[in-house]
Design a protein around this motif. Structure first.
Motif, PDB file in Angstrom:
ATOM      1  N   ILE A 159       7.958  13.442   5.206  1.00  0.00           N
ATOM      2  CA  ILE A 159       7.598  12.152   5.038  1.00  0.00           C
ATOM      3  C   ILE A 159       7.819  11.003   4.334  1.00  0.00           C
ATOM      4  O   ILE A 159       8.389   9.626   4.423  1.00  0.00           O
ATOM      5  CB  ILE A 159       5.909  11.456   5.047  1.00  0.00           C
ATOM      6  CG1 ILE A 159       5.095  11.954   6.075  1.00  0.00           C
ATOM      7  CG2 ILE A 159       5.053  10.375   5.017  1.00  0.00           C
ATOM      8  CD1 ILE A 159       3.631  12.344   6.684  1.00  0.00           C
ATOM      9  N   LEU A 160       8.282  10.978   3.023  1.00  0.00           N
ATOM     10  CA  LEU A 160       8.811  10.697   1.831  1.00  0.00           C
ATOM     11  C   LEU A 160      10.465  10.187   1.990  1.00  0.00           C
ATOM     12  O   LEU A 160      10.745   9.178   1.839  1.00  0.00           O
ATOM     13  CB  LEU A 160       8.123  11.153   0.953  1.00  0.00           C
ATOM     14  CG  LEU A 160       7.389  11.079   0.363  1.00  0.00           C
ATOM     15  CD1 LEU A 160       7.068  12.051  -1.140  1.00  0.00           C
ATOM     16  CD2 LEU A 160       6.790   9.987  -0.669  1.00  0.00           C
ATOM     17  N   ILE A 161      11.139  10.477   2.893  1.00  0.00           N
ATOM     18  CA  ILE A 161      12.682  10.802   2.780  1.00  0.00           C
ATOM     19  C   ILE A 161      12.821   9.259   3.585  1.00  0.00           C
ATOM     20  O   ILE A 161      13.507   9.133   2.877  1.00  0.00           O
ATOM     21  CB  ILE A 161      12.987  12.353   3.322  1.00  0.00           C
ATOM     22  CG1 ILE A 161      12.961  13.768   2.354  1.00  0.00           C
ATOM     23  CG2 ILE A 161      14.346  11.990   3.794  1.00  0.00           C
ATOM     24  CD1 ILE A 161      13.471  14.479   2.991  1.00  0.00           C
ATOM     25  N   CYS A 216       0.774  -1.400   0.118  1.00  0.00           N
ATOM     26  CA  CYS A 216      -0.150  -0.093  -0.142  1.00  0.00           C
ATOM     27  C   CYS A 216       0.379   1.444  -0.072  1.00  0.00           C
ATOM     28  O   CYS A 216       0.885   2.131  -1.131  1.00  0.00           O
ATOM     29  CB  CYS A 216      -0.791  -0.049   1.150  1.00  0.00           C
ATOM     30  SG  CYS A 216      -1.948  -1.351   0.665  1.00  0.00           S
ATOM     31  N   ALA A 217       2.206   1.191   0.601  1.00  0.00           N
ATOM     32  CA  ALA A 217       3.430   1.792   1.050  1.00  0.00           C
ATOM     33  C   ALA A 217       3.339   2.783  -0.101  1.00  0.00           C
ATOM     34  O   ALA A 217       3.624   3.098  -1.165  1.00  0.00           O
ATOM     35  CB  ALA A 217       3.879   1.665   1.635  1.00  0.00           C
ATOM     36  N   VAL A 218       4.021   1.604  -1.072  1.00  0.00           N
ATOM     37  CA  VAL A 218       4.237   1.760  -2.807  1.00  0.00           C
ATOM     38  C   VAL A 218       3.003   2.454  -3.647  1.00  0.00           C
ATOM     39  O   VAL A 218       3.508   3.310  -4.378  1.00  0.00           O
ATOM     40  CB  VAL A 218       4.750   0.003  -3.716  1.00  0.00           C
ATOM     41  CG1 VAL A 218       5.239   0.420  -5.124  1.00  0.00           C
ATOM     42  CG2 VAL A 218       5.864   0.293  -2.626  1.00  0.00           C
ATOM     43  N   LYS A 219       2.331   1.748  -3.374  1.00  0.00           N
ATOM     44  CA  LYS A 219       0.830   2.689  -4.088  1.00  0.00           C
ATOM     45  C   LYS A 219       0.721   3.861  -3.679  1.00  0.00           C
ATOM     46  O   LYS A 219       0.731   5.305  -4.736  1.00  0.00           O
ATOM     47  CB  LYS A 219      -0.574   2.010  -3.382  1.00  0.00           C
ATOM     48  CG  LYS A 219      -0.337   0.447  -4.816  1.00  0.00           C
ATOM     49  CD  LYS A 219      -1.654  -0.803  -3.924  1.00  0.00           C
ATOM     50  CE  LYS A 219      -1.755  -2.138  -5.006  1.00  0.00           C
ATOM     51  NZ  LYS A 219      -3.143  -3.035  -4.597  1.00  0.00           N
ATOM     52  N   ALA A 220       0.424   4.150  -2.872  1.00  0.00           N
ATOM     53  CA  ALA A 220       0.829   6.031  -2.272  1.00  0.00           C
ATOM     54  C   ALA A 220       1.450   6.909  -2.443  1.00  0.00           C
ATOM     55  O   ALA A 220       1.380   7.883  -3.008  1.00  0.00           O
ATOM     56  CB  ALA A 220       0.923   5.452  -0.261  1.00  0.00           C
ATOM     57  N   ALA A 221       3.234   5.987  -2.845  1.00  0.00           N
ATOM     58  CA  ALA A 221       3.665   6.956  -3.488  1.00  0.00           C
ATOM     59  C   ALA A 221       3.602   7.298  -4.871  1.00  0.00           C
ATOM     60  O   ALA A 221       3.961   7.977  -5.316  1.00  0.00           O
ATOM     61  CB  ALA A 221       5.677   6.344  -3.459  1.00  0.00           C
ATOM     62  N   HIS A 222       3.348   6.213  -6.002  1.00  0.00           N
ATOM     63  CA  HIS A 222       2.846   6.076  -6.862  1.00  0.00           C
ATOM     64  C   HIS A 222       2.492   6.745  -6.927  1.00  0.00           C
ATOM     65  O   HIS A 222       2.731   8.089  -8.383  1.00  0.00           O
ATOM     66  CB  HIS A 222       2.317   4.918  -7.559  1.00  0.00           C
ATOM     67  CG  HIS A 222       2.753   4.843  -8.829  1.00  0.00           C
ATOM     68  ND1 HIS A 222       2.271   3.649 -10.066  1.00  0.00           N
ATOM     69  CD2 HIS A 222       2.837   5.673  -9.871  1.00  0.00           C
ATOM     70  CE1 HIS A 222       2.146   3.847 -10.795  1.00  0.00           C
ATOM     71  NE2 HIS A 222       2.576   5.016 -10.921  1.00  0.00           N
ATOM     72  N   LEU A 280      11.656   4.372  -6.480  1.00  0.00           N
ATOM     73  CA  LEU A 280      12.062   5.215  -8.040  1.00  0.00           C
ATOM     74  C   LEU A 280      10.635   5.407  -7.776  1.00  0.00           C
ATOM     75  O   LEU A 280      10.485   6.958  -7.967  1.00  0.00           O
ATOM     76  CB  LEU A 280      11.087   3.572  -9.050  1.00  0.00           C
ATOM     77  CG  LEU A 280      10.919   4.114 -10.031  1.00  0.00           C
ATOM     78  CD1 LEU A 280      11.682   5.146 -11.053  1.00  0.00           C
ATOM     79  CD2 LEU A 280      10.210   3.249 -11.584  1.00  0.00           C
ATOM     80  N   HIS A 281       9.290   5.456  -7.369  1.00  0.00           N
ATOM     81  CA  HIS A 281       8.025   6.513  -7.156  1.00  0.00           C
ATOM     82  C   HIS A 281       8.342   7.252  -6.030  1.00  0.00           C
ATOM     83  O   HIS A 281       8.116   8.402  -6.476  1.00  0.00           O
ATOM     84  CB  HIS A 281       6.276   5.705  -6.816  1.00  0.00           C
ATOM     85  CG  HIS A 281       6.256   4.257  -8.209  1.00  0.00           C
ATOM     86  ND1 HIS A 281       6.008   5.087  -9.082  1.00  0.00           N
ATOM     87  CD2 HIS A 281       6.068   3.055  -7.745  1.00  0.00           C
ATOM     88  CE1 HIS A 281       6.066   3.389  -9.212  1.00  0.00           C
ATOM     89  NE2 HIS A 281       5.894   2.947  -8.687  1.00  0.00           N
ATOM     90  N   THR A 282       9.048   7.075  -5.152  1.00  0.00           N
ATOM     91  CA  THR A 282       9.524   8.193  -3.810  1.00  0.00           C
ATOM     92  C   THR A 282       9.744   8.982  -4.217  1.00  0.00           C
ATOM     93  O   THR A 282       9.969  10.293  -4.178  1.00  0.00           O
ATOM     94  CB  THR A 282      10.016   7.214  -2.908  1.00  0.00           C
ATOM     95  OG1 THR A 282       9.037   6.433  -2.056  1.00  0.00           O
ATOM     96  CG2 THR A 282      10.311   8.298  -2.019  1.00  0.00           C
TER      97      THR A 282
END
Length: 589
Positions: free
Chosen positions: A77-79, A48-54, A91-93
């Motif tokens: 939060i992203l760093i 879910c975190a990957v999807k959110a970053a995307h 990649l998405h982050t």
């Protein structure tokens, strides 16, 4: 600054958003609540975190949505997610952070402050096989590299080694351009520049130049220009070039590659190739001439520096590893065979009439001729005699460089001065150039070379040869120049010549009214102390001639010398007192 772009890395998106337009048009940061909670819970639910970053990386494409992203404090939060081992997350982050922070200096400074630099270098190190990840990391470095804080942070990492690795791996022009942009930005920092040179960036760049030699593709020409510009940036400064010479194999490798590249560009005919040669040769020749130009912006050499039109890349790359302040490095370049290659090139292009090549090769020879150790070697190689083959050139730039090169060789070298001073063809051409009105640079250099030959020689034959060529009047004319350095060169040359053979010069001195010229210099309050001192020294030499002594007495020189006995400069006073005593027939104290 370049924005981050998905299309640049050719990555197909894994997730699709059919209602993206509605998502982008949301007037409030409400859509971020879900993404924020998922990102905070990355450890518990990584997918879910990957999807959110995307999602955030897609949202951040829209310029209007960047501000809500910032206000929602999503960047902090992203760093931490940049430490993830999940490549999709990275990649998405990376894309999300890059898009949100693009062109926002405050946020970029904050990124550096919280330690994003080591994370980006880690991505380059650990995921070198992942083109999308490497691309994102390189773009991030490029966008941050203008910051001093980022450069300082990068200097504490192994980024130089990683950039060399990705420079070698670059499979297309686009990747090369990105790495070049990062390197160019980092090369502005002294500590990083040293690291880049030590890591072998110049060597890799020379490999790229060789690989692209002969290509007529516009993209290849752009890469050649960028690579050669980067070489200039990296080697701008003696301590960086010393790094090359400290690594013997690297020095030889670069030098040999440069010589190979130079042969390729020497035969270039397309306007693109010549433009590349022009831009980069100008830069490198300016590096090599910086010591001479530092003598004064008004010097003939510095005035003429901007005159170069299409100069040869051959010369630039041949002189690549040549710091003028290091005599040993100059001698090494000579010992590598550079002189013979330059002379061969000169003779070839004198016949073809290619003045751009002649001018550039002479620029290299002139800079090689500055240290005494290489002067001796060049004289033994027969440089003076071979350069004189260029006397038939009618190109002012070539004439200018020819004269400057010969002057460098004669400087401090009696043997060279005697060789040049007894060549009637050279002397006659010199006298002709001393009279040219359409090119002040050529006229100035011709006069300076004539003065240098006379000053550094010790032979009566040279004095007689210059007298017969009617060159003395031009030296007397030099004493009236508005430039003090030029005046001193002429005064010193005439003093040396008078000490060697005053009898031969006596008639020319009278015809050119040397005594009267010296008197004006001594009477003029604007004349510099050094010029006054040298004028008095020459005047004292002239007193050894009966006819010239009579002229001096008739010109009421005694009164002027008496006034100079109270001059503010101690050297001028001492010279005036001594000369006045000689003029009165007294024994100097």
């Amino acid at each position: 600054m370049r924005p981050f772009s998905d299309s640049e890395c050719g990555q197909q998106e894994i997730f699709h958003f059919p209602d993206n337009d509605n998502l982008y048009s949301s007037p409030t940061p409400t859509p971020f609540l879900f993404e924020e909670s998922q990102l905070r819970d990355a450890g518990g639910n990584p997918r879910c975190a990957v999807k959110a970053a995307h999602v955030l990386s897609e949202i951040a494409k829209n310029e209007e949505m960047k501000k809500p992203c910032i206000e929602a404090d999503l960047v902090p939060i992203l760093i931490p997610l940049l430490e993830s081992r999940d490549q999709e997350m990275l990649l998405h982050t990376g894309r999300a952070i890059g898009r949100i922070c693009y062109d926002n200096r405050d946020l970029q400074e904050e990124l550096v402050k919280v330690g994003v630099i080591p994370s980006l270098v880690r991505i380059l190190t650990d995921y070198e096989e992942s083109e999308p990840l490497v691309h994102v990391a390189l773009l991030a470095l490029y966008n941050l590299a203008d910051l001093d804080t980022a450069k300082e942070a990068l200097s504490k990492t192994n980024v130089a080694e990683q950039l060399v690795k990705h420079l070698r791996r670059a499979a297309n022009h686009e990747r090369l351009e990105i790495v070049f942009e990062v390197l160019q930005a980092l090369a502005e920092n002294d500590a990083l520049k040293v690291q880049l040179v030590e890591a072998g960036v110049p060597e890799v760049l020379s490999e790229i130049l060789l690989r692209l030699q002969g290509s007529s593709q516009a993209e290849d020409t752009c890469i050649v220009k960028a690579a050669s510009d980067l070489i200039v940036s990296l080697l701008l400064g003696d301590k960086y070039i010393q790094k090359i010479f400290a690594k013997g194999s690297l020095k030889l490798s670069i030098t040999r590659r440069c010589l190979s590249i130079s042969s390729w560009v020497a035969d270039a005919h397309s306007s693109q190739e010549l433009k590349v040669a022009k831009n980069n040769a100008k830069a490198l020749v300016s590096i090599l001439s910086r010591d001479e130009n530092s003598q004064g912006k008004g010097s003939p050499s510095s005035q003429f520096a901007s005159f170069t039109s299409i100069v040869e890349f051959f010369t630039s790359l041949t002189c690549l590893a040549l710091p003028l302040s290091s005599d040993g490095n100059c001698l090494r370049m000579v010992q590598l065979g550079v002189i013979h290659q330059l002379l061969d090139l000169l003779e070839k292009h004198v016949q073809s009439g290619d003045t751009s090549v002649q001018h550039a090769a002479l620029s290299a020879l002139q800079n090689l001729a500055i240290p005494v150790v290489s002067k001796v070697q060049m004289l033994e190689e027969g440089v003076a005699e071979r350069i004189e083959a260029l006397l038939r050139s009618e190109s002012p730039p070539v004439q200018f460089k020819l004269l400057g090169t010969l002057r460098m060789l004669a400087d401090g070298q009696a043997d060279a001065a005697e060789i040049l001073g007894q060549d009637p063809t050279l002397l006659n051409r010199l006298v002709q150039w001393c009279d040219v009105n359409n090119h002040t640079g050529v006229r100035g250099e011709a006069n300076r070379l004539l003065a240098s030959i006379l000053h550094h020689n010790r032979s009566q034959e040279v004095v007689k040869a210059i007298q017969e060529a009617q060159g003395v009047k031009h030296l007397v004319s030099m004493t009236t120049s508005e430039d003090a350095a030029t005046q001193n060169e002429a005064l010193n040359a005439l003093a040396v010549a008078s000490a060697i053979d005053l009898e031969t010069l006596e008639e020319s001195f009278k015809e050119s009214q040397l005594v009267q010229s010296l008197h004006k210099l001594l009477q003029d309050d604007n004349t510099s102390p050094e010029v006054k001192y040298n004028s008095i020294g020459l005047l004292c030499r002239l007193l050894n001639s009966g006819d010239l002594r009579q002229e001096i007495e008739e010109d009421k020189m005694k009164e002027t010398l008496k006034q100079l006995c109270s001059h503010s400069n101690a050297d001028v006073v001492k010279a005036a007192v001594t000369t006045l005593q000689v003029l009165r027939g007294e024994t100097p104290q």
